[in-house]
Design a protein around this motif. Structure first.
Motif, PDB file in Angstrom:
ATOM      1  N   ALA A 263       0.832  -1.204   0.000  1.00 44.44           N
ATOM      2  CA  ALA A 263       0.000   0.000   0.000  1.00 44.44           C
ATOM      3  C   ALA A 263       0.868   1.256   0.000  1.00 44.44           C
ATOM      4  CB  ALA A 263      -0.931  -0.009   1.203  1.00 44.44           C
ATOM      5  N   GLY A 264       1.918   1.251   0.792  1.00 46.62           N
ATOM      6  CA  GLY A 264       2.837   2.390   0.817  1.00 46.62           C
ATOM      7  C   GLY A 264       3.529   2.604  -0.514  1.00 46.62           C
ATOM      8  N   PHE A 265       3.915   1.507  -1.161  1.00 43.60           N
ATOM      9  CA  PHE A 265       4.535   1.613  -2.479  1.00 43.60           C
ATOM     10  C   PHE A 265       3.587   2.255  -3.481  1.00 43.60           C
ATOM     11  CE2 PHE A 265       5.028  -0.222  -6.718  1.00 43.60           C
ATOM     12  CZ  PHE A 265       6.274   0.285  -7.044  1.00 43.60           C
ATOM     13  N   PHE A 266       2.332   1.785  -3.518  1.00 42.85           N
ATOM     14  CA  PHE A 266       1.354   2.342  -4.449  1.00 42.85           C
ATOM     15  C   PHE A 266       1.055   3.804  -4.140  1.00 42.85           C
ATOM     16  CE2 PHE A 266       0.158  -2.109  -5.472  1.00 42.85           C
ATOM     17  CZ  PHE A 266       0.258  -2.011  -6.850  1.00 42.85           C
TER      18      PHE A 266
ATOM     19  N   LEU B  82       4.223  10.376  -6.721  1.00 41.13           N
ATOM     20  CA  LEU B  82       5.296  10.793  -7.627  1.00 41.13           C
ATOM     21  C   LEU B  82       4.788  11.002  -9.052  1.00 41.13           C
ATOM     22  CD1 LEU B  82       8.258   8.595  -6.360  1.00 41.13           C
ATOM     23  CD2 LEU B  82       7.917  11.058  -6.056  1.00 41.13           C
ATOM     24  N   LEU B  83       3.866  10.166  -9.497  1.00 41.63           N
ATOM     25  CA  LEU B  83       3.289  10.359 -10.828  1.00 41.63           C
ATOM     26  C   LEU B  83       2.463  11.643 -10.887  1.00 41.63           C
ATOM     27  CD1 LEU B  83       2.309   6.721 -11.738  1.00 41.63           C
ATOM     28  CD2 LEU B  83       3.815   8.202 -13.051  1.00 41.63           C
ATOM     29  N   ALA B  84       1.713  11.926  -9.851  1.00 39.96           N
ATOM     30  CA  ALA B  84       0.940  13.163  -9.815  1.00 39.96           C
ATOM     31  C   ALA B  84       1.862  14.383  -9.781  1.00 39.96           C
ATOM     32  CB  ALA B  84       0.005  13.166  -8.611  1.00 39.96           C
TER      33      ALA B  84
ATOM     34  N   CYS C  96      -2.956   4.486  -8.908  1.00 39.28           N
ATOM     35  CA  CYS C  96      -2.024   3.928  -7.923  1.00 39.28           C
ATOM     36  C   CYS C  96      -2.408   4.331  -6.504  1.00 39.28           C
ATOM     37  CB  CYS C  96      -0.601   4.383  -8.223  1.00 39.28           C
ATOM     38  SG  CYS C  96       0.156   3.547  -9.610  1.00 39.28           S
ATOM     39  N   ILE C  97      -2.781   5.573  -6.328  1.00 40.07           N
ATOM     40  CA  ILE C  97      -3.203   6.034  -5.007  1.00 40.07           C
ATOM     41  C   ILE C  97      -4.456   5.299  -4.545  1.00 40.07           C
ATOM     42  CG2 ILE C  97      -4.169   8.022  -3.774  1.00 40.07           C
ATOM     43  CD1 ILE C  97      -2.149   9.751  -5.302  1.00 40.07           C
ATOM     44  N   LEU C  98      -5.397   5.091  -5.452  1.00 35.97           N
ATOM     45  CA  LEU C  98      -6.627   4.387  -5.079  1.00 35.97           C
ATOM     46  C   LEU C  98      -6.369   2.912  -4.782  1.00 35.97           C
ATOM     47  CD1 LEU C  98      -9.137   6.035  -7.545  1.00 35.97           C
ATOM     48  CD2 LEU C  98      -8.995   6.378  -5.082  1.00 35.97           C
ATOM     49  N   VAL C  99      -5.462   2.277  -5.509  1.00 37.71           N
ATOM     50  CA  VAL C  99      -5.113   0.880  -5.213  1.00 37.71           C
ATOM     51  C   VAL C  99      -4.446   0.793  -3.845  1.00 37.71           C
ATOM     52  CG1 VAL C  99      -3.585  -1.014  -5.893  1.00 37.71           C
ATOM     53  CG2 VAL C  99      -5.019   0.087  -7.589  1.00 37.71           C
ATOM     54  N   GLY C 100      -3.541   1.725  -3.552  1.00 36.75           N
ATOM     55  CA  GLY C 100      -2.917   1.754  -2.232  1.00 36.75           C
ATOM     56  C   GLY C 100      -3.932   1.981  -1.126  1.00 36.75           C
ATOM     57  N   LEU C 101      -4.901   2.840  -1.381  1.00 34.75           N
ATOM     58  CA  LEU C 101      -5.963   3.088  -0.407  1.00 34.75           C
ATOM     59  C   LEU C 101      -6.826   1.843  -0.203  1.00 34.75           C
ATOM     60  CD1 LEU C 101      -7.258   5.323   1.337  1.00 34.75           C
ATOM     61  CD2 LEU C 101      -8.718   5.819  -0.616  1.00 34.75           C
ATOM     62  N   ALA C 102      -7.141   1.142  -1.300  1.00 28.48           N
ATOM     63  CA  ALA C 102      -7.942  -0.081  -1.190  1.00 28.48           C
ATOM     64  C   ALA C 102      -7.188  -1.166  -0.412  1.00 28.48           C
ATOM     65  CB  ALA C 102      -8.309  -0.593  -2.579  1.00 28.48           C
TER      66      ALA C 102
END
Length: 105
Positions: free
Chosen positions: A6-9, A15-17, A47-53
């Motif tokens: 989750a932290g990686f995502f 970083l992409l944003a 990526c942020i939403l996958v990390g949040l999920a």
């Protein structure tokens, strides 16, 4: 292990944003900025939403996240296409920066 993923995502999405926002300021024309606004920004949000999920792991949160992802994937390309068409129609196209123009009359 899930917290590491989750932290990686979350970090990759941030970083992409960041890269997309820097590109919006630095790129010279509308079409380059349009690319920067859609490609890395959409992938960063996903990526942020996958990390949040991965972090939340509740059915209600994951359902909401899936709806947000679907809405983002449906609207970002359409909005980018409309911006590109409108900017081409009003003459913001710099012919010297293109190798080929399929919309030329």
């Amino acid at each position: 292990m899930i917290d590491v993923a989750a932290g990686f995502f979350l970090l990759a999405g941030a970083l992409l944003a960041l890269a997309a926002s820097i590109a919006l300021v630095r790129f010279p024309d509308v079409f380059s900025r349009m690319h920067a606004a859609t490609k890395p920004q959409t992938l960063g949000l996903l990526c942020i939403l996958v990390g949040l999920a991965l972090r939340l792991q509740s059915v209600g949160a994951i359902t909401t996240i899936v709806l947000i992802i679907a809405f983002q994937l449906l609207t970002a390309p359409v909005a980018s296409h409309m911006v590109g068409r409108a900017s081409h129609r009003i003459g913001l196209l710099d012919e010297s920066r293109l190798s080929r123009n399929d919309l030329d009359d």
